[in-house]
Design a protein around this motif. Structure first.
Motif, short mmCIF file in Angstrom:
data_model
loop_
_atom_site.label_atom_id
_atom_site.label_comp_id
_atom_site.label_asym_id
_atom_site.label_seq_id
_atom_site.Cartn_x
_atom_site.Cartn_y
_atom_site.Cartn_z
N ALA A 98 0.82 -1.21 0.00
CA ALA A 98 0.00 0.00 0.00
C ALA A 98 0.85 1.26 0.00
O ALA A 98 0.37 2.34 -0.39
N ARG A 99 2.10 1.11 0.38
CA ARG A 99 3.03 2.25 0.39
C ARG A 99 4.01 2.17 -0.78
O ARG A 99 5.01 2.92 -0.80
N GLY A 100 3.74 1.30 -1.72
CA GLY A 100 4.60 1.16 -2.88
C GLY A 100 5.93 0.51 -2.57
O GLY A 100 6.93 0.72 -3.27
N LEU A 101 5.95 -0.33 -1.52
CA LEU A 101 7.18 -0.95 -1.05
C LEU A 101 7.05 -2.47 -1.05
O LEU A 101 5.97 -3.02 -1.24
N SER A 102 8.17 -3.13 -0.80
CA SER A 102 8.20 -4.58 -0.60
C SER A 102 9.24 -4.87 0.49
O SER A 102 9.92 -3.96 0.98
N TRP A 103 9.38 -6.13 0.85
CA TRP A 103 10.39 -6.50 1.84
C TRP A 103 11.78 -6.06 1.41
O TRP A 103 12.63 -5.75 2.24
N ALA A 104 12.02 -6.03 0.09
CA ALA A 104 13.33 -5.63 -0.42
C ALA A 104 13.68 -4.19 -0.07
O ALA A 104 14.86 -3.81 -0.04
N ASP A 105 12.66 -3.38 0.20
CA ASP A 105 12.88 -1.98 0.56
C ASP A 105 13.11 -1.78 2.05
O ASP A 105 13.40 -0.66 2.49
N VAL A 106 12.99 -2.84 2.82
CA VAL A 106 13.19 -2.77 4.26
C VAL A 106 14.65 -3.09 4.55
O VAL A 106 15.10 -4.23 4.36
N THR A 107 15.42 -2.10 4.97
CA THR A 107 16.85 -2.30 5.20
C THR A 107 17.13 -3.07 6.48
O THR A 107 18.14 -3.74 6.61
N HIS A 108 16.22 -2.92 7.44
CA HIS A 108 16.34 -3.71 8.67
C HIS A 108 14.96 -3.91 9.26
O HIS A 108 14.15 -2.99 9.29
N SER A 109 14.68 -5.12 9.70
CA SER A 109 13.38 -5.43 10.29
C SER A 109 13.58 -6.20 11.58
O SER A 109 14.41 -7.11 11.67
N SER A 110 12.82 -5.80 12.58
CA SER A 110 12.83 -6.51 13.86
C SER A 110 11.38 -6.78 14.27
O SER A 110 10.47 -6.05 13.87
N PHE A 111 11.19 -7.82 15.05
CA PHE A 111 9.85 -8.15 15.55
C PHE A 111 9.99 -8.68 16.96
O PHE A 111 10.75 -9.62 17.22
N TYR A 112 9.23 -8.07 17.85
CA TYR A 112 9.21 -8.46 19.26
C TYR A 112 7.91 -9.21 19.54
O TYR A 112 6.83 -8.68 19.31
N SER A 113 8.01 -10.42 20.06
CA SER A 113 6.80 -11.19 20.38
C SER A 113 7.07 -12.20 21.47
O SER A 113 8.19 -12.69 21.62
N ASP A 114 6.00 -12.52 22.19
CA ASP A 114 6.08 -13.51 23.27
C ASP A 114 5.59 -14.88 22.85
O ASP A 114 5.79 -15.86 23.58
N SER A 115 4.93 -14.98 21.68
CA SER A 115 4.08 -16.14 21.42
C SER A 115 4.56 -17.03 20.28
O SER A 115 5.00 -16.55 19.23
N ILE A 116 4.41 -18.33 20.47
CA ILE A 116 4.70 -19.31 19.42
C ILE A 116 3.80 -19.08 18.21
O ILE A 116 4.16 -19.42 17.08
N ASN A 117 2.63 -18.47 18.41
CA ASN A 117 1.75 -18.16 17.28
C ASN A 117 2.41 -17.21 16.28
O ASN A 117 2.02 -17.17 15.11
N ASP A 118 3.39 -16.45 16.74
CA ASP A 118 4.03 -15.45 15.89
C ASP A 118 5.30 -15.96 15.21
O ASP A 118 6.05 -15.17 14.62
N LEU A 119 5.52 -17.25 15.26
CA LEU A 119 6.72 -17.82 14.65
C LEU A 119 6.86 -17.45 13.17
O LEU A 119 7.97 -17.14 12.73
N PRO A 120 5.77 -17.48 12.36
CA PRO A 120 5.95 -17.13 10.94
C PRO A 120 6.58 -15.75 10.72
O PRO A 120 7.47 -15.60 9.88
N LEU A 121 6.14 -14.74 11.46
CA LEU A 121 6.70 -13.40 11.29
C LEU A 121 8.07 -13.30 11.93
O LEU A 121 8.96 -12.60 11.40
N LEU A 122 8.29 -13.96 13.03
CA LEU A 122 9.62 -13.97 13.65
C LEU A 122 10.65 -14.56 12.69
O LEU A 122 11.79 -14.09 12.63
N GLU A 123 10.25 -15.56 11.94
CA GLU A 123 11.16 -16.18 10.98
C GLU A 123 11.38 -15.31 9.74
O GLU A 123 12.37 -15.49 9.03
#
Length: 222
Positions: A167-192
């Motif tokens: 929606a912002r005209g971007l893709s993962w390739a435009d993200v120079t650094h990404s971090s994700f903070y989570s407590d849950s095993i449910n969030d494994l896909p995004l953590l990976e």
């Protein structure tokens, strides 16, 4: 773009806002105490086990809002914020969010809790970008109990981030650094998916995976 993603419940908050809102509606007399608490506990255990049917849960979780109407529910939620959420917010969680903002990161809260419960909470953290479970609404703007679009749950969190980028005209390739903070095993896909996964106040299953893979483990509430 540097992207800092945060789960909400048990990550930035030392409680589950969805569960707590449900119990708050019981205290208001909107729900049968015994029946609601039993169902709420069962859904929460399913969430922790990674077996939750998100559509079924959203129908349950929005029941009080739909019965009471949005205007009355909004007034009650303001009380909920003052009596339950604000006193629970820890300085360490606020400081972590502000640290990323000061570094120029795009900060986003992404949560499997619905937008009605979480948008005012994101505002308290000073975060404008919220990806929560969007609620389908009728012609009057009242929630129907169904989900609008992709629920931000499990693999859906990855999809929602990708939709947000597109929606912002971007893709993962435009993200120079990404971090994700989570407590849950449910969030494994995004953590990976991100470059820097941070297991934050992790449940036992996520903690074991984080230790095995050498991910950072952060405890905000000790």
């Amino acid at each position: 773009m540097k992207l800092a993603l945060f789960d909400l419940d048990h990550t930035l908050l030392p409680l589950d806002s969805d569960y707590s809102w449900g119990q708050f509606t019981v205290e208001l007399g909107w729900r049968d105490a015994e029946g609601h608490t039993r169902a709420n506990d069962a859904f929460y255990e399913q969430y922790k086990a990674g077996t939750l049917d998100i559509a079924e849960y959203i129908r349950f979780a929005t029941g009080a809002i739909r019965e009471q109407g949005l205007a009355k529910a909004n007034a009650a939620h303001a009380r909920f914020m003052n009596e339950v959420i604000r006193p629970a917010i820890k300085p360490a969680a606020l400081a972590l969010v502000k640290q990323h903002q000061a570094a120029g990161d795009e900060v986003v809260i992404i949560t499997a809790t619905n937008e009605f419960v979480t948008r005012p909470i994101a505002q308290v953290f000073g975060v404008k970008e919220l990806m929560a479970v969007d609620l389908a609404r009728d012609a009057r703007g009242e929630p129907t109990g169904e989900i609008a679009g992709t629920p931000s749950f499990r693999e859906g969190k990855v999809a929602r981030v990708e939709q947000w980028l597109v929606a912002r005209g971007l893709s993962w390739a435009d993200v120079t650094h990404s971090s994700f903070y989570s407590d849950s095993i449910n969030d494994l896909p995004l953590l990976e998916k991100v470059q820097e996964p941070v297991a934050t106040n992790p449940d036992d299953r996520l903690k074991a995976i984080a230790a095995e893979r050498g991910w950072r483990i952060l405890n905000l509430f000790e």
